[in-house]
Design an enzyme around this catalytic site. Structure first.
Site, PDB file in Angstrom:
ATOM      1  N   ASP A 206       0.886  -1.206  -0.046  1.00 18.36           N
ATOM      2  CA  ASP A 206       0.025  -0.177   0.149  1.00 18.36           C
ATOM      3  C   ASP A 206       0.789   1.181   0.082  1.00 18.36           C
ATOM      4  O   ASP A 206       1.618   1.361   0.821  1.00 18.36           O
ATOM      5  CB  ASP A 206      -1.028  -0.173   1.344  1.00 18.36           C
ATOM      6  CG  ASP A 206      -1.812   1.037   1.185  1.00 18.36           C
ATOM      7  OD1 ASP A 206      -2.756   1.196   0.253  1.00 18.36           O
ATOM      8  OD2 ASP A 206      -1.947   1.842   2.097  1.00 18.36           O
ATOM      9  N   GLU A 267       1.647  -0.721  -5.161  1.00 21.54           N
ATOM     10  CA  GLU A 267       0.896   0.429  -5.604  1.00 21.54           C
ATOM     11  C   GLU A 267       1.614   1.729  -5.549  1.00 21.54           C
ATOM     12  O   GLU A 267       1.957   2.350  -4.242  1.00 21.54           O
ATOM     13  CB  GLU A 267      -0.118   0.675  -4.477  1.00 21.54           C
ATOM     14  CG  GLU A 267      -1.314   1.409  -4.999  1.00 21.54           C
ATOM     15  CD  GLU A 267      -1.951   2.319  -3.699  1.00 21.54           C
ATOM     16  OE1 GLU A 267      -2.869   2.981  -4.307  1.00 21.54           O
ATOM     17  OE2 GLU A 267      -1.430   2.406  -2.556  1.00 21.54           O
TER      18      GLU A 267
HETATM   19  C1  GLC Z   1      -3.951   3.173  -0.645  1.00 20.33           C
HETATM   20  C2  GLC Z   1      -5.403   2.222  -0.849  1.00 20.33           C
HETATM   21  C3  GLC Z   1      -6.395   3.202  -0.232  1.00 20.33           C
HETATM   22  C4  GLC Z   1      -6.159   3.844   1.150  1.00 20.33           C
HETATM   23  C5  GLC Z   1      -4.877   4.643   1.196  1.00 20.33           C
HETATM   24  C6  GLC Z   1      -4.374   4.655   2.266  1.00 20.33           C
HETATM   25  O1  GLC Z   1      -4.167   3.893  -1.566  1.00 20.33           O
HETATM   26  O2  GLC Z   1      -5.570   1.683  -1.968  1.00 20.33           O
HETATM   27  O3  GLC Z   1      -7.745   2.480  -0.551  1.00 20.33           O
HETATM   28  O4  GLC Z   1      -7.235   4.688   1.517  1.00 20.33           O
HETATM   29  O5  GLC Z   1      -3.908   3.698   0.308  1.00 20.33           O
HETATM   30  O6  GLC Z   1      -3.813   3.428   3.026  1.00 20.33           O
END
Ligand code: GLC
Length: 549
Positions: A206, A267
Protein backbone atom coordinates in the site's frame (compact mmCIF):
# COMPACT_ATOMS: atom_id res chain seq x y z
CA UNK A 1 9.08 -22.47 -17.29
CA UNK A 2 8.25 -18.89 -16.67
CA UNK A 3 7.73 -17.72 -13.10
CA UNK A 4 4.04 -17.85 -12.16
CA UNK A 5 3.77 -14.16 -11.32
CA UNK A 6 5.12 -12.93 -14.63
CA UNK A 7 1.88 -13.75 -16.44
CA UNK A 8 -0.61 -14.32 -13.63
CA UNK A 9 -4.23 -13.17 -13.70
CA UNK A 10 -4.85 -11.88 -10.18
CA UNK A 11 -8.33 -11.34 -8.78
CA UNK A 12 -8.73 -8.55 -6.24
CA UNK A 13 -10.93 -9.62 -3.34
CA UNK A 14 -12.28 -6.57 -1.56
CA UNK A 15 -13.10 -8.78 1.36
CA UNK A 16 -15.77 -6.68 3.08
CA UNK A 17 -17.84 -6.72 -0.13
CA UNK A 18 -17.11 -10.15 -1.55
CA UNK A 19 -19.22 -12.67 0.42
CA UNK A 20 -20.61 -12.63 3.95
CA UNK A 21 -20.43 -15.99 5.74
CA UNK A 22 -21.81 -15.04 9.16
CA UNK A 23 -24.75 -12.82 8.21
CA UNK A 24 -23.56 -9.53 9.72
CA UNK A 25 -23.71 -7.73 6.36
CA UNK A 26 -19.92 -7.54 5.95
CA UNK A 27 -17.89 -9.93 3.81
CA UNK A 28 -15.49 -12.25 5.63
CA UNK A 29 -13.09 -15.16 5.31
CA UNK A 30 -15.86 -17.74 5.72
CA UNK A 31 -17.73 -16.17 2.79
CA UNK A 32 -14.60 -16.10 0.68
CA UNK A 33 -13.84 -19.77 1.44
CA UNK A 34 -17.31 -20.73 0.30
CA UNK A 35 -16.75 -18.96 -3.04
CA UNK A 36 -13.32 -20.38 -3.90
CA UNK A 37 -14.88 -22.76 -6.46
CA UNK A 38 -16.32 -19.71 -8.28
CA UNK A 39 -12.87 -18.10 -8.42
CA UNK A 40 -11.21 -21.30 -9.60
CA UNK A 41 -13.88 -21.67 -12.32
CA UNK A 42 -13.33 -18.07 -13.41
CA UNK A 43 -9.80 -19.12 -14.33
CA UNK A 44 -7.67 -16.72 -12.29
CA UNK A 45 -4.28 -17.71 -10.88
CA UNK A 46 -4.12 -15.79 -7.63
CA UNK A 47 -6.10 -13.62 -5.22
CA UNK A 48 -5.08 -10.30 -3.73
CA UNK A 49 -6.96 -9.61 -0.50
CA UNK A 50 -7.46 -6.07 0.75
CA UNK A 51 -6.40 -5.65 4.43
CA UNK A 52 -7.99 -8.09 6.86
CA UNK A 53 -5.99 -7.11 9.93
CA UNK A 54 -7.31 -5.82 13.25
CA UNK A 55 -8.45 -2.28 12.57
CA UNK A 56 -10.90 0.38 13.75
CA UNK A 57 -11.97 0.45 10.05
CA UNK A 58 -11.74 4.21 9.70
CA UNK A 59 -10.30 3.67 6.20
CA UNK A 60 -11.79 0.22 5.51
CA UNK A 61 -8.86 -1.62 7.10
CA UNK A 62 -6.04 0.60 5.79
CA UNK A 63 -5.71 1.76 9.40
CA UNK A 64 -4.12 -1.30 11.00
CA UNK A 65 -3.96 -1.67 14.78
CA UNK A 66 -2.39 -5.17 14.81
CA UNK A 67 -0.68 -6.63 11.74
CA UNK A 68 -0.57 -10.18 13.10
CA UNK A 69 -4.26 -10.61 13.87
CA UNK A 70 -7.40 -10.61 11.75
CA UNK A 71 -10.16 -8.16 12.51
CA UNK A 72 -13.02 -10.12 14.13
CA UNK A 73 -15.24 -8.71 11.36
CA UNK A 74 -13.43 -11.02 8.94
CA UNK A 75 -12.47 -14.01 11.12
CA UNK A 76 -9.45 -15.20 13.05
CA UNK A 77 -6.05 -16.75 12.40
CA UNK A 78 -7.51 -20.24 12.08
CA UNK A 79 -9.79 -18.97 9.33
CA UNK A 80 -6.78 -17.39 7.65
CA UNK A 81 -4.82 -20.65 7.78
CA UNK A 82 -7.77 -22.60 6.39
CA UNK A 83 -8.17 -20.08 3.59
CA UNK A 84 -4.49 -20.26 2.62
CA UNK A 85 -4.65 -24.04 2.48
CA UNK A 86 -7.94 -24.22 0.57
CA UNK A 87 -6.92 -21.54 -1.91
CA UNK A 88 -3.79 -23.54 -2.65
CA UNK A 89 -5.86 -26.69 -3.07
CA UNK A 90 -7.88 -24.82 -5.68
CA UNK A 91 -4.67 -23.83 -7.46
CA UNK A 92 -5.01 -20.20 -6.35
CA UNK A 93 -2.12 -18.28 -4.84
CA UNK A 94 -2.80 -15.72 -2.15
CA UNK A 95 -1.40 -12.19 -1.88
CA UNK A 96 -2.01 -10.04 1.21
CA UNK A 97 -2.07 -6.25 1.42
CA UNK A 98 0.66 -4.78 3.62
CA UNK A 99 0.24 -1.20 4.88
CA UNK A 100 3.67 0.20 5.81
CA UNK A 101 3.27 3.96 5.35
CA UNK A 102 1.04 4.38 8.38
CA UNK A 103 -0.64 2.49 11.22
CA UNK A 104 -3.95 3.12 12.94
CA UNK A 105 -3.93 5.68 15.73
CA UNK A 106 -5.14 2.75 17.87
CA UNK A 107 -1.95 0.75 17.20
CA UNK A 108 -0.08 0.06 20.48
CA UNK A 109 2.94 2.00 19.21
CA UNK A 110 0.95 5.15 18.54
CA UNK A 111 -0.88 4.93 21.83
CA UNK A 112 2.50 4.61 23.58
CA UNK A 113 3.79 7.56 21.60
CA UNK A 114 0.87 9.77 22.64
CA UNK A 115 1.39 8.78 26.27
CA UNK A 116 5.13 9.51 26.09
CA UNK A 117 7.01 12.78 26.29
CA UNK A 118 8.18 14.74 23.24
CA UNK A 119 11.56 13.42 22.15
CA UNK A 120 10.93 9.94 23.62
CA UNK A 121 11.83 6.67 21.90
CA UNK A 122 8.13 5.84 21.54
CA UNK A 123 7.50 9.05 19.59
CA UNK A 124 10.52 8.44 17.34
CA UNK A 125 8.63 5.67 15.52
CA UNK A 126 6.29 8.31 14.05
CA UNK A 127 6.78 11.89 12.92
CA UNK A 128 6.11 14.25 15.82
CA UNK A 129 7.29 17.83 15.34
CA UNK A 130 6.77 21.20 17.01
CA UNK A 131 4.44 23.59 15.25
CA UNK A 132 5.45 26.84 13.64
CA UNK A 133 4.65 30.34 14.80
CA UNK A 134 5.28 31.89 18.21
CA UNK A 135 2.95 29.49 20.03
CA UNK A 136 3.49 26.49 17.73
CA UNK A 137 -0.08 26.75 16.52
CA UNK A 138 0.80 26.44 12.82
CA UNK A 139 1.42 22.98 11.30
CA UNK A 140 5.12 22.14 10.82
CA UNK A 141 4.79 22.13 7.00
CA UNK A 142 2.17 23.07 4.43
CA UNK A 143 1.60 19.43 3.40
CA UNK A 144 -2.05 18.56 2.74
CA UNK A 145 -3.64 15.25 3.70
CA UNK A 146 -4.68 13.19 0.68
CA UNK A 147 -8.11 13.01 2.32
CA UNK A 148 -8.44 16.77 2.85
CA UNK A 149 -7.26 19.26 5.45
CA UNK A 150 -3.68 19.54 6.70
CA UNK A 151 -1.47 16.44 7.01
CA UNK A 152 -0.69 17.34 10.63
CA UNK A 153 -2.75 17.09 13.81
CA UNK A 154 -1.75 18.73 17.06
CA UNK A 155 -1.45 16.64 20.24
CA UNK A 156 -2.27 17.60 23.79
CA UNK A 157 0.42 17.24 26.48
CA UNK A 158 -0.11 15.49 29.83
CA UNK A 159 -0.64 18.90 31.46
CA UNK A 160 -3.50 19.68 29.09
CA UNK A 161 -1.51 22.23 27.06
CA UNK A 162 -1.26 21.97 23.26
CA UNK A 163 1.80 19.95 22.26
CA UNK A 164 3.62 18.72 19.15
CA UNK A 165 2.00 17.84 15.85
CA UNK A 166 2.04 14.40 14.20
CA UNK A 167 2.09 13.64 10.49
CA UNK A 168 -0.68 11.78 8.65
CA UNK A 169 -0.67 11.86 4.87
CA UNK A 170 -4.14 10.27 4.99
CA UNK A 171 -6.77 10.52 7.76
CA UNK A 172 -5.79 11.79 11.24
CA UNK A 173 -6.44 8.21 12.42
CA UNK A 174 -3.58 7.02 10.13
CA UNK A 175 -0.31 8.40 11.59
CA UNK A 176 2.73 8.02 9.30
CA UNK A 177 5.55 5.78 10.50
CA UNK A 178 9.13 7.02 10.62
CA UNK A 179 11.05 4.73 8.26
CA UNK A 180 14.45 6.03 9.33
CA UNK A 181 13.80 4.25 12.63
CA UNK A 182 15.46 0.79 12.72
CA UNK A 183 12.68 -0.58 14.95
CA UNK A 184 10.12 0.21 12.26
CA UNK A 185 12.20 -1.53 9.63
CA UNK A 186 12.77 -4.62 11.77
CA UNK A 187 9.11 -4.82 12.75
CA UNK A 188 7.87 -4.86 9.16
CA UNK A 189 10.34 -7.51 8.08
CA UNK A 190 9.08 -9.54 10.99
CA UNK A 191 5.45 -9.02 9.92
CA UNK A 192 6.32 -10.16 6.39
CA UNK A 193 7.92 -13.30 7.84
CA UNK A 194 4.91 -13.96 10.06
CA UNK A 195 2.63 -14.24 7.02
CA UNK A 196 5.18 -15.88 4.73
CA UNK A 197 5.63 -18.58 7.40
CA UNK A 198 1.87 -19.18 7.18
CA UNK A 199 2.25 -19.79 3.46
CA UNK A 200 1.07 -16.61 1.73
CA UNK A 201 2.52 -16.07 -1.73
CA UNK A 202 3.22 -12.37 -1.57
CA UNK A 203 2.12 -8.85 -0.75
CA UNK A 204 0.57 -5.86 -2.41
CA UNK A 205 2.33 -2.84 -0.91
CA UNK A 206 0.00 0.00 0.00
CA UNK A 207 1.28 3.48 -0.92
CA UNK A 208 4.58 1.88 -1.93
CA UNK A 209 5.89 5.23 -3.17
CA UNK A 210 5.40 6.73 0.29
CA UNK A 211 7.23 5.60 3.46
CA UNK A 212 10.29 7.91 3.59
CA UNK A 213 10.16 11.69 3.99
CA UNK A 214 12.65 14.46 3.33
CA UNK A 215 14.39 14.81 6.73
CA UNK A 216 14.47 18.59 6.27
CA UNK A 217 10.63 18.66 6.11
CA UNK A 218 10.49 21.40 3.46
CA UNK A 219 7.23 23.05 2.47
CA UNK A 220 5.63 21.98 -0.79
CA UNK A 221 5.42 25.69 -1.56
CA UNK A 222 4.74 26.09 -5.27
CA UNK A 223 4.71 22.38 -6.01
CA UNK A 224 1.53 20.79 -7.13
CA UNK A 225 0.04 19.64 -3.84
CA UNK A 226 -2.70 17.20 -3.37
CA UNK A 227 -3.54 13.73 -4.44
CA UNK A 228 -1.57 10.57 -4.87
CA UNK A 229 -2.10 10.94 -8.58
CA UNK A 230 -0.15 14.16 -8.89
CA UNK A 231 3.07 12.96 -7.22
CA UNK A 232 5.83 15.08 -8.68
CA UNK A 233 8.98 13.54 -10.06
CA UNK A 234 12.29 14.65 -8.61
CA UNK A 235 12.85 15.19 -4.94
CA UNK A 236 9.30 15.34 -3.67
CA UNK A 237 9.23 15.75 0.14
CA UNK A 238 7.17 12.59 0.77
CA UNK A 239 6.45 10.66 -2.44
CA UNK A 240 8.66 8.56 -4.69
CA UNK A 241 11.89 9.26 -2.81
CA UNK A 242 15.07 7.31 -3.53
CA UNK A 243 15.52 6.24 0.12
CA UNK A 244 12.35 4.13 -0.10
CA UNK A 245 13.97 1.85 -2.66
CA UNK A 246 16.54 0.58 -0.13
CA UNK A 247 13.69 -0.65 2.09
CA UNK A 248 12.46 -2.85 -0.74
CA UNK A 249 15.92 -4.32 -1.23
CA UNK A 250 15.69 -5.57 2.36
CA UNK A 251 12.16 -6.87 1.76
CA UNK A 252 13.25 -8.69 -1.38
CA UNK A 253 15.92 -10.53 0.62
CA UNK A 254 13.20 -11.62 3.04
CA UNK A 255 10.92 -12.90 0.26
CA UNK A 256 13.79 -14.64 -1.54
CA UNK A 257 14.75 -16.52 1.62
CA UNK A 258 11.49 -18.53 1.28
CA UNK A 259 10.71 -21.58 -0.82
CA UNK A 260 8.56 -21.02 -3.87
CA UNK A 261 8.29 -17.63 -5.47
CA UNK A 262 6.95 -15.09 -2.98
CA UNK A 263 6.32 -11.77 -4.64
CA UNK A 264 5.53 -8.10 -4.22
CA UNK A 265 3.29 -5.80 -6.21
CA UNK A 266 3.71 -2.06 -5.62
CA UNK A 267 0.89 0.42 -5.46
CA UNK A 268 3.01 3.30 -6.71
CA UNK A 269 1.16 6.28 -8.16
CA UNK A 270 4.23 7.94 -9.62
CA UNK A 271 4.72 10.27 -12.54
CA UNK A 272 5.30 7.79 -15.36
CA UNK A 273 6.48 4.32 -16.33
CA UNK A 274 10.15 5.23 -16.02
CA UNK A 275 9.62 6.17 -12.37
CA UNK A 276 7.80 2.87 -11.79
CA UNK A 277 10.76 0.95 -13.24
CA UNK A 278 12.99 2.16 -10.40
CA UNK A 279 10.98 -0.04 -8.02
CA UNK A 280 11.30 -3.09 -10.24
CA UNK A 281 14.99 -3.82 -10.63
CA UNK A 282 15.93 -7.47 -9.92
CA UNK A 283 16.95 -6.69 -6.31
CA UNK A 284 13.77 -4.74 -5.49
CA UNK A 285 10.10 -5.53 -6.15
CA UNK A 286 8.68 -7.96 -8.69
CA UNK A 287 5.79 -5.99 -10.18
CA UNK A 288 3.75 -2.79 -9.89
CA UNK A 289 0.25 -1.89 -10.99
CA UNK A 290 0.17 -0.07 -14.29
CA UNK A 291 -1.88 2.99 -13.40
CA UNK A 292 -0.95 4.67 -16.67
CA UNK A 293 -3.25 2.38 -18.62
CA UNK A 294 -5.96 2.58 -15.96
CA UNK A 295 -5.92 6.36 -16.34
CA UNK A 296 -6.00 6.34 -20.17
CA UNK A 297 -9.05 7.45 -22.12
CA UNK A 298 -10.76 5.03 -24.52
CA UNK A 299 -8.51 6.18 -27.33
CA UNK A 300 -6.24 3.96 -29.42
CA UNK A 301 -3.37 6.42 -29.69
CA UNK A 302 -3.29 7.11 -25.97
CA UNK A 303 -3.47 3.39 -25.17
CA UNK A 304 -0.78 2.46 -27.65
CA UNK A 305 1.53 5.18 -26.35
CA UNK A 306 1.07 3.94 -22.80
CA UNK A 307 1.57 0.30 -23.78
CA UNK A 308 4.78 1.08 -25.68
CA UNK A 309 6.21 3.27 -22.92
CA UNK A 310 5.51 0.61 -20.30
CA UNK A 311 6.96 -2.26 -22.32
CA UNK A 312 10.09 -0.24 -23.14
CA UNK A 313 11.01 0.85 -19.67
CA UNK A 314 10.12 -2.41 -17.95
CA UNK A 315 12.04 -4.49 -20.48
CA UNK A 316 15.11 -2.50 -19.47
CA UNK A 317 14.82 -3.78 -15.88
CA UNK A 318 13.50 -7.25 -16.80
CA UNK A 319 10.14 -6.80 -15.00
CA UNK A 320 6.79 -7.85 -16.44
CA UNK A 321 3.99 -5.27 -16.66
CA UNK A 322 0.71 -5.86 -14.83
CA UNK A 323 -2.33 -4.31 -16.51
CA UNK A 324 -5.28 -3.13 -14.46
CA UNK A 325 -8.55 -1.38 -15.29
CA UNK A 326 -10.23 -0.87 -11.91
CA UNK A 327 -9.67 -1.24 -8.18
CA UNK A 328 -11.33 -0.32 -4.88
CA UNK A 329 -10.17 3.32 -5.10
CA UNK A 330 -11.20 4.32 -8.60
CA UNK A 331 -14.42 4.54 -10.55
CA UNK A 332 -15.52 1.23 -12.09
CA UNK A 333 -14.41 1.20 -15.71
CA UNK A 334 -17.76 -0.05 -17.06
CA UNK A 335 -19.08 3.36 -15.98
CA UNK A 336 -15.99 5.37 -16.93
CA UNK A 337 -16.03 4.03 -20.50
CA UNK A 338 -19.72 4.86 -20.82
CA UNK A 339 -19.25 8.61 -20.40
CA UNK A 340 -18.20 11.22 -22.94
CA UNK A 341 -15.03 11.75 -20.90
CA UNK A 342 -13.33 8.34 -20.57
CA UNK A 343 -10.04 9.06 -18.78
CA UNK A 344 -9.78 8.48 -15.05
CA UNK A 345 -10.77 11.92 -13.70
CA UNK A 346 -10.59 10.38 -10.26
CA UNK A 347 -10.91 13.56 -8.26
CA UNK A 348 -14.44 14.16 -9.44
CA UNK A 349 -15.49 10.80 -10.82
CA UNK A 350 -17.90 12.85 -12.92
CA UNK A 351 -20.85 11.67 -10.87
CA UNK A 352 -24.11 12.91 -12.30
CA UNK A 353 -22.82 13.28 -15.86
CA UNK A 354 -24.56 11.04 -18.41
CA UNK A 355 -23.51 7.39 -18.69
CA UNK A 356 -24.39 4.96 -21.45
CA UNK A 357 -24.12 1.73 -19.45
CA UNK A 358 -24.46 -0.61 -22.41
CA UNK A 359 -21.64 1.20 -24.20
CA UNK A 360 -19.47 1.20 -21.08
CA UNK A 361 -19.90 -2.52 -20.53
CA UNK A 362 -19.22 -3.29 -24.17
CA UNK A 363 -15.98 -1.29 -24.09
CA UNK A 364 -15.08 -2.89 -20.78
CA UNK A 365 -15.31 -6.33 -22.40
CA UNK A 366 -13.10 -5.19 -25.26
CA UNK A 367 -10.63 -3.62 -22.80
CA UNK A 368 -10.23 -6.77 -20.72
CA UNK A 369 -9.64 -8.76 -23.86
CA UNK A 370 -7.04 -6.23 -24.97
CA UNK A 371 -5.07 -6.27 -21.71
CA UNK A 372 -5.12 -10.05 -21.54
CA UNK A 373 -3.36 -10.17 -24.90
CA UNK A 374 -0.53 -7.92 -23.70
CA UNK A 375 2.74 -9.28 -22.27
CA UNK A 376 2.73 -9.65 -18.48
CA UNK A 377 0.04 -10.13 -15.87
CA UNK A 378 -3.44 -8.69 -15.38
CA UNK A 379 -5.77 -7.85 -12.51
CA UNK A 380 -9.52 -8.33 -12.18
CA UNK A 381 -11.28 -6.16 -9.59
CA UNK A 382 -14.14 -8.16 -8.06
CA UNK A 383 -17.42 -7.54 -9.82
CA UNK A 384 -15.94 -6.32 -13.09
CA UNK A 385 -16.47 -9.87 -14.39
CA UNK A 386 -20.18 -9.20 -13.80
CA UNK A 387 -19.95 -5.89 -15.68
CA UNK A 388 -20.89 -4.02 -12.50
CA UNK A 389 -21.24 -0.26 -12.86
CA UNK A 390 -20.27 2.35 -10.29
CA UNK A 391 -23.13 3.02 -7.85
CA UNK A 392 -23.49 6.78 -8.06
CA UNK A 393 -26.59 7.35 -5.99
CA UNK A 394 -25.75 5.94 -2.58
CA UNK A 395 -27.53 8.11 -0.02
CA UNK A 396 -25.20 10.30 2.07
CA UNK A 397 -26.33 8.49 5.23
CA UNK A 398 -24.45 5.35 4.16
CA UNK A 399 -21.19 6.93 2.93
CA UNK A 400 -18.17 5.56 4.76
CA UNK A 401 -15.14 6.76 2.83
CA UNK A 402 -13.03 9.02 5.09
CA UNK A 403 -11.95 10.94 2.01
CA UNK A 404 -13.37 14.32 2.96
CA UNK A 405 -11.70 16.20 0.16
CA UNK A 406 -13.91 14.48 -2.37
CA UNK A 407 -16.92 13.87 -0.21
CA UNK A 408 -17.59 17.53 0.44
CA UNK A 409 -17.96 18.15 -3.24
CA UNK A 410 -19.01 15.24 -5.32
CA UNK A 411 -20.67 12.30 -3.66
CA UNK A 412 -19.95 8.95 -2.10
CA UNK A 413 -16.69 8.60 -4.04
CA UNK A 414 -14.91 5.34 -3.25
CA UNK A 415 -18.00 3.73 -1.71
CA UNK A 416 -19.51 3.69 -5.20
CA UNK A 417 -17.12 0.95 -6.40
CA UNK A 418 -17.28 -1.02 -3.12
CA UNK A 419 -20.91 -2.14 -3.06
CA UNK A 420 -21.28 -5.85 -2.05
CA UNK A 421 -21.42 -8.35 -4.92
CA UNK A 422 -24.71 -9.78 -6.22
CA UNK A 423 -24.44 -13.57 -6.27
CA UNK A 424 -27.98 -14.85 -6.79
CA UNK A 425 -31.69 -14.23 -6.30
CA UNK A 426 -34.11 -11.45 -7.18
CA UNK A 427 -33.68 -9.05 -4.28
CA UNK A 428 -30.94 -7.74 -1.97
CA UNK A 429 -28.78 -9.12 -0.43
CA UNK A 430 -28.61 -11.18 -3.65
CA UNK A 431 -26.92 -14.09 -1.89
CA UNK A 432 -24.16 -11.85 -0.52
CA UNK A 433 -25.26 -12.79 3.01
CA UNK A 434 -26.71 -16.19 3.99
CA UNK A 435 -30.44 -16.84 4.57
CA UNK A 436 -31.55 -15.37 7.89
CA UNK A 437 -28.79 -12.73 7.98
CA UNK A 438 -29.08 -10.35 10.92
CA UNK A 439 -27.99 -7.22 9.05
CA UNK A 440 -28.33 -5.84 5.52
CA UNK A 441 -25.19 -5.48 3.35
CA UNK A 442 -22.97 -2.67 4.69
CA UNK A 443 -23.70 -0.66 1.52
CA UNK A 444 -27.08 -1.06 -0.19
CA UNK A 445 -27.15 -2.91 -3.51
CA UNK A 446 -29.19 -1.46 -6.41
CA UNK A 447 -32.40 -3.41 -7.11
CA UNK A 448 -31.40 -3.63 -10.82
CA UNK A 449 -28.52 -5.87 -9.87
CA UNK A 450 -30.93 -8.80 -10.06
CA UNK A 451 -30.05 -8.84 -13.76
CA UNK A 452 -26.34 -9.00 -12.93
CA UNK A 453 -26.01 -11.78 -10.38
CA UNK A 454 -23.34 -14.41 -10.92
CA UNK A 455 -26.07 -17.09 -10.95
CA UNK A 456 -27.99 -15.35 -13.77
CA UNK A 457 -24.88 -14.70 -15.83
CA UNK A 458 -23.66 -18.28 -15.48
CA UNK A 459 -26.77 -19.38 -17.40
CA UNK A 460 -26.16 -16.93 -20.23
CA UNK A 461 -23.44 -17.74 -22.77
CA UNK A 462 -23.34 -14.08 -23.90
CA UNK A 463 -22.96 -12.55 -20.45
CA UNK A 464 -19.90 -10.63 -19.33
CA UNK A 465 -19.15 -13.40 -16.81
CA UNK A 466 -19.18 -15.99 -19.59
CA UNK A 467 -16.90 -13.75 -21.65
CA UNK A 468 -14.37 -13.56 -18.79
CA UNK A 469 -14.43 -17.32 -18.27
CA UNK A 470 -13.89 -18.11 -21.92
CA UNK A 471 -11.27 -15.39 -22.26
CA UNK A 472 -9.22 -16.63 -19.31
CA UNK A 473 -9.49 -20.25 -20.45
CA UNK A 474 -8.27 -19.36 -23.92
CA UNK A 475 -5.54 -17.14 -22.52
CA UNK A 476 -4.26 -20.08 -20.51
CA UNK A 477 -4.37 -22.39 -23.52
CA UNK A 478 -2.39 -19.94 -25.64
CA UNK A 479 0.20 -18.86 -23.10
CA UNK A 480 2.62 -21.38 -24.57
CA UNK A 481 1.98 -20.25 -28.12
CA UNK A 482 2.38 -16.56 -27.98
CA UNK A 483 0.46 -15.01 -25.11
CA UNK A 484 3.17 -16.01 -22.63
CA UNK A 485 5.52 -13.67 -20.90
CA UNK A 486 8.46 -14.25 -23.21
CA UNK A 487 6.75 -13.37 -26.49
CA UNK A 488 7.25 -9.86 -27.78
CA UNK A 489 4.45 -7.60 -28.94
CA UNK A 490 4.68 -6.68 -32.60
CA UNK A 491 2.36 -3.96 -33.92
CA UNK A 492 0.75 -4.92 -37.20
CA UNK A 493 0.81 -2.68 -40.24
CA UNK A 494 -3.00 -2.69 -40.25
CA UNK A 495 -2.94 -0.79 -36.98
CA UNK A 496 -4.60 2.49 -37.72
CA UNK A 497 -5.04 5.62 -35.70
CA UNK A 498 -8.06 4.24 -33.93
CA UNK A 499 -7.47 0.48 -34.19
CA UNK A 500 -5.04 -1.44 -32.01
CA UNK A 501 -3.65 -4.45 -33.88
CA UNK A 502 -0.70 -6.52 -32.78
CA UNK A 503 0.78 -9.99 -32.90
CA UNK A 504 1.84 -12.08 -29.93
CA UNK A 505 3.37 -15.31 -31.26
CA UNK A 506 0.61 -17.17 -33.08
CA UNK A 507 -2.15 -14.88 -31.80
CA UNK A 508 -3.27 -11.62 -33.40
CA UNK A 509 -5.23 -9.17 -31.28
CA UNK A 510 -7.47 -6.45 -32.69
CA UNK A 511 -9.30 -3.80 -30.71
CA UNK A 512 -11.54 -1.50 -32.71
CA UNK A 513 -11.90 1.94 -31.13
CA UNK A 514 -12.94 3.61 -34.38
CA UNK A 515 -16.37 4.72 -35.51
CA UNK A 516 -16.87 1.96 -38.10
CA UNK A 517 -16.50 -1.81 -38.37
CA UNK A 518 -13.01 -3.01 -39.28
CA UNK A 519 -12.29 -5.82 -41.73
CA UNK A 520 -10.17 -8.57 -40.14
CA UNK A 521 -7.43 -10.22 -42.27
CA UNK A 522 -8.26 -13.23 -44.42
CA UNK A 523 -6.82 -16.66 -43.56
CA UNK A 524 -7.44 -16.31 -39.84
CA UNK A 525 -10.15 -17.65 -37.59
CA UNK A 526 -11.57 -15.87 -34.55
CA UNK A 527 -10.48 -17.53 -31.30
CA UNK A 528 -12.65 -15.27 -29.19
CA UNK A 529 -14.34 -11.92 -29.72
CA UNK A 530 -15.96 -9.59 -27.23
CA UNK A 531 -18.90 -9.05 -29.65
CA UNK A 532 -20.18 -11.24 -32.48
CA UNK A 533 -18.07 -10.94 -35.64
CA UNK A 534 -20.05 -11.32 -38.88
CA UNK A 535 -18.28 -11.75 -42.22
CA UNK A 536 -14.87 -10.98 -40.65
CA UNK A 537 -16.04 -7.47 -39.75
CA UNK A 538 -15.05 -6.50 -36.21
CA UNK A 539 -17.71 -4.16 -34.83
CA UNK A 540 -16.99 -0.85 -33.16
CA UNK A 541 -15.80 -1.01 -29.53
CA UNK A 542 -14.99 -4.70 -29.75
CA UNK A 543 -11.86 -6.86 -29.58
CA UNK A 544 -10.96 -10.15 -31.22
CA UNK A 545 -8.14 -12.67 -31.02
CA UNK A 546 -7.28 -14.49 -34.24
CA UNK A 547 -5.08 -17.44 -35.24
CA UNK A 548 -4.16 -18.72 -38.68
CA UNK A 549 -6.68 -21.15 -40.17
C1 GLC B 1 -4.12 3.11 -0.81
C2 GLC B 1 -5.35 2.26 -0.71
C3 GLC B 1 -6.49 3.13 -0.29
C4 GLC B 1 -6.19 3.72 1.07
C5 GLC B 1 -4.86 4.46 1.06
C6 GLC B 1 -4.37 4.73 2.44
O1 GLC B 1 -4.21 4.03 -1.81
O2 GLC B 1 -5.57 1.60 -1.92
O3 GLC B 1 -7.70 2.43 -0.27
O4 GLC B 1 -7.19 4.61 1.45
O5 GLC B 1 -3.85 3.71 0.43
O6 GLC B 1 -3.92 3.56 3.06
Amino acid sequence: MSSWWREAVIYQVYIRSFADGNGDGVGDVAGLRSRLPYLAALGVDALWLNPWYASPQVDAGYDVSDYRRLDPLFGDLDDAKALIQEAHEHGLRLILDIVPNHTSDQHAWFQQALASAPGSEARARYHFRPGRGADGSEPPTDWPSIFGGPAWTRTVNADGKPGDWYLHLFAPEQPDLNWTNPQVRREFEDILRFWLDLGVDGFRIDVAHGLTKDPAFPDLASREAGGMLDAATEDHPYFDRDETLAIYEDWRRVADSYEGERVFVAEAWVADASRVARYLTPTRLHTAFNFGLLSCPWDATALRTEIDATLDVLAAVGAPPTWVLSNHDVIRHATRYGRAHTSLANARRLYGTPVDHALGERRARAAVQLINALPGGTYVYQGEELGLPEVEDLPPSVWQDPNRRYKDHDGPVRDGCRVPLPWSGDAPPFGFSPEGATAPPWLPQPAEWKERTAATQEQDADSTLSHYRTLLRIRREWLGRGLGDGAALEWLPQAAEDVLAFRRGEVLCYANLSAAAVQLPAGYRVLIASEPVAGAALPVDAAAWLVAE
